[in-house]
Design an enzyme around this catalytic site. Structure first.
Site, short mmCIF file in Angstrom:
data_model
loop_
_atom_site.label_atom_id
_atom_site.label_comp_id
_atom_site.label_asym_id
_atom_site.label_seq_id
_atom_site.Cartn_x
_atom_site.Cartn_y
_atom_site.Cartn_z
N SER A 1 -10.94 15.78 -34.87
CA SER A 1 -11.65 14.56 -34.45
C SER A 1 -13.15 14.78 -34.42
O SER A 1 -13.91 13.83 -34.27
CB SER A 1 -11.17 14.16 -33.05
OG SER A 1 -11.33 15.24 -32.17
N HIS B 1 -6.90 11.84 -39.19
CA HIS B 1 -7.04 11.97 -37.74
C HIS B 1 -6.04 11.08 -37.01
O HIS B 1 -6.15 9.85 -37.06
CB HIS B 1 -8.48 11.61 -37.33
CG HIS B 1 -8.74 11.68 -35.87
ND1 HIS B 1 -9.51 10.77 -35.20
CD2 HIS B 1 -8.30 12.56 -34.92
CE1 HIS B 1 -9.56 11.08 -33.92
NE2 HIS B 1 -8.82 12.15 -33.72
N GLU C 1 -7.02 7.75 -38.83
CA GLU C 1 -8.32 7.63 -39.50
C GLU C 1 -8.35 8.60 -40.69
O GLU C 1 -8.16 9.80 -40.52
CB GLU C 1 -9.45 7.95 -38.52
CG GLU C 1 -9.63 6.86 -37.47
CD GLU C 1 -10.68 7.18 -36.43
OE1 GLU C 1 -11.33 6.24 -35.94
OE2 GLU C 1 -10.87 8.38 -36.09
N ASN D 1 -12.92 7.10 -31.56
CA ASN D 1 -13.52 7.86 -30.46
C ASN D 1 -14.89 7.30 -30.08
O ASN D 1 -15.33 7.44 -28.93
CB ASN D 1 -13.62 9.34 -30.80
CG ASN D 1 -12.30 10.06 -30.55
OD1 ASN D 1 -11.46 9.59 -29.77
ND2 ASN D 1 -12.09 11.19 -31.19
#
Ligand code: 3HC
Length: 287
Positions: free
Chosen positions: A122, A143, A155, A194
């Site tokens: 990440s 991800h 992702e 995130n």
């Protein structure tokens, strides 16, 4: 499955690796979850056995579907064997660059020439490991989100050298796993989810630090005013305060912007070893 990928190797049997592997096996891929630590492998296997038995108890899978999925997954410390037949490797090891680079270099020497090497990182864009291989065009981020057996988004982040074929193949694999791929055409710190989560978390921490409200009430507002499945403090406890802290620290190291530093309240928890559910205490007490 509408993909040329048949065999998936997941590196790392932690909370993410084991669930990514299990999700792939349930979707029909022949999957191996590999870790260097035999105790970690055994713990992951026992956890996923409990999970799949629970699926049958809850009638989410038939006993036959569960048995078939279990047939398709192996947990091991062996690397050379499963790497030699892998079409796709998803690395979910420790978030340390030198460890990941060593893994990618080794995988490059063991995996077939056509295999794609993806990282679940990440914080580290795949360009930081691609040049440890001789196939940088077959390297990207894939991800997943915690808990990976439940969260649908993946992702897919391309680096400057990632080929369109690689993006197409991992997109197909994500779809075949029942996931919702989100494509990023460039590496940016925090990717998308995130960054969104970080914005909510920053506001939550500021409200708490300013004494505006209790963390329980801030969580209630996120859930019952905004419809979030969890409040930001509950979510940090789920993801791990260590993970949340280190993501922020890594973002700061990439941007140099002091605003990206972990919030002092988060740093305090991190330094006290209160990592959330995994350590029995975070913002909430789990003991
Ligand atoms: N592992 C596997 N399955 C789990 C699970 C876990 N840890 N926790 C819950 N589940 C499953 C349950 O078995 C249940 O499945 P079913 O409905 O098919 O039987 C389903 O999820 C719902 O569980 P519950 O009814 O027990 O609880 P909730 O409805 O509260 O859902 C949740 C739990 C799915 C975790 C939900 O609260 C949620 O979506 N929370 C937000 C999670 C989130 O935002 N994750 C992203 C974190 S960021 C990240 O991972 C990025 C990284 O880089 C840090």
């Amino acid at each position: 499955m509408d993909t040329t990928v048949q065999n998936i190797l997941v590196i790392g049997s932690g909370a993410m690796g084991r669930q990514i592997g299990m999700a792939a096996a349930v979707a029909g891929f022949s999957t191996t979850v590999r870790d260097v630590d035999s105790d970690a492998v055994a713990a992951a296997e026992a956890d996923m056995r409990r999970w799949i038995d629970g699926r049958v108890t809850k009638a989410r899978l038939t006993a036959e579907q569960a048995a078939d999925a279990w047939e398709r997954i192996a947990f091991t410390t062996d690397l050379a064997g499963p790497a030699s037949t892998a079409d796709l490797v998803i690395e979910a090891a420790t978030e340390r660059l030198e460890i990941k680079r060593a893994i990618f270099a080794e995988l490059d020497s063991l995996a077939p020439a056509h295999a794609i090497l993806a990282t679940n990182s990440s914080t580290l864009g795949s360009s930081t490991v691609a040049d440890a291989t001789g196939r940088p065009d077959q390297v990207c981020n894939m991800h997943f989100f915690n808990p990976a057996l439940v969260m649908r988004a993946v992702e897919i982040v391309r680096n400057d050298q990632t080929s369109s074929e690689t993006v197409d193949t991992v997109t197909e694999v994500a779809r075949a796993m029942g996931k919702a791929p989100v494509l990023l055409n460039q590496e940016i710190p925090g990717f998308i989810a995130n960054r969104l989560m970080g914005a909510v978390r920053d506001e939550a921490l500021a409200l708490l630090a300013d004494g505006v409200s209790s963390l329980e009430d801030i969580d209630t507002a996120a859930k019952d005013a905004l419809g979030h499945p969890m409040g930001p403090f509950e979510l940090m406890d789920l993801v791990g305060l260590d993970v949340s802290y280190l993501i922020r620290q890594a973002t700061y190291e990439q941007t140099g912007d002091p605003q990206d530093l972990p919030h002092p309240l988060l740093a305090e928890k991190f330094e006290a070893g209160d990592f959330g559910r995994k350590s029995g205490r975070g913002w909430y007490d789990y003991e």
